[in-house]
Motif scaffolding. Structure first.
Motif, PDB file in Angstrom:
ATOM      1  N   TRP A 219       4.695   3.517  -1.591  1.00  0.00           N
ATOM      2  CA  TRP A 219       5.556   2.396  -1.247  1.00  0.00           C
ATOM      3  C   TRP A 219       5.297   1.989   0.199  1.00  0.00           C
ATOM      4  O   TRP A 219       4.607   2.676   0.926  1.00  0.00           O
ATOM      5  N   HIS A 220       5.841   0.844   0.561  1.00  0.00           N
ATOM      6  CA  HIS A 220       5.627   0.291   1.897  1.00  0.00           C
ATOM      7  C   HIS A 220       6.940   0.166   2.648  1.00  0.00           C
ATOM      8  O   HIS A 220       7.984  -0.082   2.052  1.00  0.00           O
ATOM      9  N   GLU A 221       6.841   0.297   3.950  1.00  0.00           N
ATOM     10  CA  GLU A 221       7.953   0.002   4.847  1.00  0.00           C
ATOM     11  C   GLU A 221       7.438  -1.014   5.859  1.00  0.00           C
ATOM     12  O   GLU A 221       6.327  -0.882   6.365  1.00  0.00           O
ATOM     13  N   VAL A 222       8.237  -2.029   6.119  1.00  0.00           N
ATOM     14  CA  VAL A 222       7.868  -3.088   7.052  1.00  0.00           C
ATOM     15  C   VAL A 222       8.923  -3.141   8.154  1.00  0.00           C
ATOM     16  O   VAL A 222      10.116  -3.101   7.867  1.00  0.00           O
TER      17      VAL A 222
ATOM     18  N   MET B  64       2.331   2.506   4.724  1.00  0.00           N
ATOM     19  CA  MET B  64       2.250   2.887   3.315  1.00  0.00           C
ATOM     20  C   MET B  64       2.470   4.392   3.230  1.00  0.00           C
ATOM     21  O   MET B  64       1.758   5.166   3.851  1.00  0.00           O
ATOM     22  N   LEU B  65       3.470   4.778   2.452  1.00  0.00           N
ATOM     23  CA  LEU B  65       3.776   6.185   2.245  1.00  0.00           C
ATOM     24  C   LEU B  65       3.418   6.554   0.817  1.00  0.00           C
ATOM     25  O   LEU B  65       3.586   5.741  -0.091  1.00  0.00           O
TER      26      LEU B  65
ATOM     27  N   PRO C 223      -1.440  -4.946  -0.615  1.00  0.00           N
ATOM     28  CA  PRO C 223      -0.744  -3.649  -0.647  1.00  0.00           C
ATOM     29  C   PRO C 223      -1.529  -2.554  -1.357  1.00  0.00           C
ATOM     30  O   PRO C 223      -1.216  -1.382  -1.220  1.00  0.00           O
ATOM     31  N   THR C 224      -2.574  -2.919  -2.088  1.00  0.00           N
ATOM     32  CA  THR C 224      -3.350  -1.917  -2.816  1.00  0.00           C
ATOM     33  C   THR C 224      -4.581  -1.433  -2.047  1.00  0.00           C
ATOM     34  O   THR C 224      -5.245  -0.493  -2.479  1.00  0.00           O
ATOM     35  N   ALA C 225      -4.871  -2.042  -0.921  1.00  0.00           N
ATOM     36  CA  ALA C 225      -6.089  -1.710  -0.181  1.00  0.00           C
ATOM     37  C   ALA C 225      -6.129  -0.253   0.259  1.00  0.00           C
ATOM     38  O   ALA C 225      -7.213   0.327   0.389  1.00  0.00           O
ATOM     39  N   ASP C 226      -4.980   0.361   0.467  1.00  0.00           N
ATOM     40  CA  ASP C 226      -4.941   1.733   0.960  1.00  0.00           C
ATOM     41  C   ASP C 226      -4.728   2.771  -0.144  1.00  0.00           C
ATOM     42  O   ASP C 226      -4.589   3.954   0.149  1.00  0.00           O
ATOM     43  N   LEU C 227      -4.695   2.326  -1.403  1.00  0.00           N
ATOM     44  CA  LEU C 227      -4.584   3.289  -2.503  1.00  0.00           C
ATOM     45  C   LEU C 227      -5.923   4.007  -2.676  1.00  0.00           C
ATOM     46  O   LEU C 227      -6.970   3.371  -2.688  1.00  0.00           O
ATOM     47  N   ALA C 228      -5.860   5.305  -2.812  1.00  0.00           N
ATOM     48  CA  ALA C 228      -7.084   6.090  -3.008  1.00  0.00           C
ATOM     49  C   ALA C 228      -7.267   6.397  -4.490  1.00  0.00           C
ATOM     50  O   ALA C 228      -6.302   6.652  -5.206  1.00  0.00           O
TER      51      ALA C 228
ATOM     52  N   ARG D 168      -5.442   1.392 -11.949  1.00  0.00           N
ATOM     53  CA  ARG D 168      -4.997  -0.004 -12.074  1.00  0.00           C
ATOM     54  C   ARG D 168      -3.491  -0.070 -12.303  1.00  0.00           C
ATOM     55  O   ARG D 168      -2.804  -0.921 -11.742  1.00  0.00           O
ATOM     56  N   GLN D 169      -2.949   0.846 -13.109  1.00  0.00           N
ATOM     57  CA  GLN D 169      -1.503   0.888 -13.343  1.00  0.00           C
ATOM     58  C   GLN D 169      -0.751   1.212 -12.059  1.00  0.00           C
ATOM     59  O   GLN D 169       0.279   0.606 -11.771  1.00  0.00           O
ATOM     60  N   ARG D 170      -1.256   2.160 -11.275  1.00  0.00           N
ATOM     61  CA  ARG D 170      -0.613   2.486  -9.990  1.00  0.00           C
ATOM     62  C   ARG D 170      -0.663   1.281  -9.059  1.00  0.00           C
ATOM     63  O   ARG D 170       0.313   0.950  -8.389  1.00  0.00           O
ATOM     64  N   ALA D 171      -1.817   0.612  -9.021  1.00  0.00           N
ATOM     65  CA  ALA D 171      -1.967  -0.564  -8.165  1.00  0.00           C
ATOM     66  C   ALA D 171      -1.011  -1.675  -8.589  1.00  0.00           C
ATOM     67  O   ALA D 171      -0.412  -2.348  -7.750  1.00  0.00           O
ATOM     68  N   ASP D 172      -0.866  -1.871  -9.898  1.00  0.00           N
ATOM     69  CA  ASP D 172       0.052  -2.903 -10.398  1.00  0.00           C
ATOM     70  C   ASP D 172       1.494  -2.595  -9.994  1.00  0.00           C
ATOM     71  O   ASP D 172       2.238  -3.487  -9.594  1.00  0.00           O
TER      72      ASP D 172
END
Length: 167
Positions: A64-67, A83-84, A114-119, A142-146
């Motif tokens: 998830w993200h915090e802004v 991104m945590l 927001p998906t750029a940092d998903l590994a 892809r499901q996690r990214a969605d």
């Protein structure tokens, strides 16, 4: 669930909506030292006050993200995106920028991926992994990214709504 808190002391032309269910930050007009982390880079340092904070945390998503948005004493806007990830072995990812205007900062948020940092959990070049396994792992990624994208869109939508200037 998207949590947005907004406090707007001294930000001209911005009006928060009182009809949305979020607690306002305590009004603070005294600027403080702000240090924003940047993954792989030097932190950004400035002085100012926080004007908005938002989180896209939900129990069902893997990240998830915090802004956090700040009004600096120079009149600029400092923006931090973090991104945590639920996986304890993965480090948090930090982005920070300073913009001349609030509009520039909000536009940058709209374009942020927001998906750029998903590994990924696999190395597609590993010959020991079958093509079928790669396809299944790619579908799971892809499901996690969605899921992360949906939460991000909710977060940004709430934040942009809070900063909408009446016509």
């Amino acid at each position: 669930m998207v949590l947005v808190a907004v406090s707007l002391p001294g930000v001209p032309g911005v009006s928060p909506s009182a009809s949305l269910p979020a607690a306002a930050l305590p009004p603070t007009s005294e600027p403080t030292e702000i240090t924003l982390r940047v993954s792989g880079g030097k932190p950004l340092r400035t002085r100012g006050v926080m004007v908005a904070e938002a989180s896209s945390w939900a129990p069902s998503i893997p990240a998830w993200h915090e802004v956090s948005l700040y009004q600096t004493v120079d009149g600029d806007c400092a923006l931090a995106v973090r991104m945590l990830k639920k996986a304890g072995s993965e480090p948090d990812i930090h982005h920070a920028e300073i913009f001349r205007t609030l509009e520039d900062a909000l536009s940058w948020l709209e374009r942020f991926d927001p998906t750029a940092d998903l590994a990924s959990d696999f190395d597609a070049s590993d010959r020991r992994i079958s093509t079928v396994e790669i396809a299944l792992m790619a579908a799971a990624l892809r499901q996690r990214a969605d899921a992360v994208t949906r939460q991000w869109r909710c977060l940004i939508g709430e934040l942009l709504y809070r900063f909408a200037v009446p016509a």
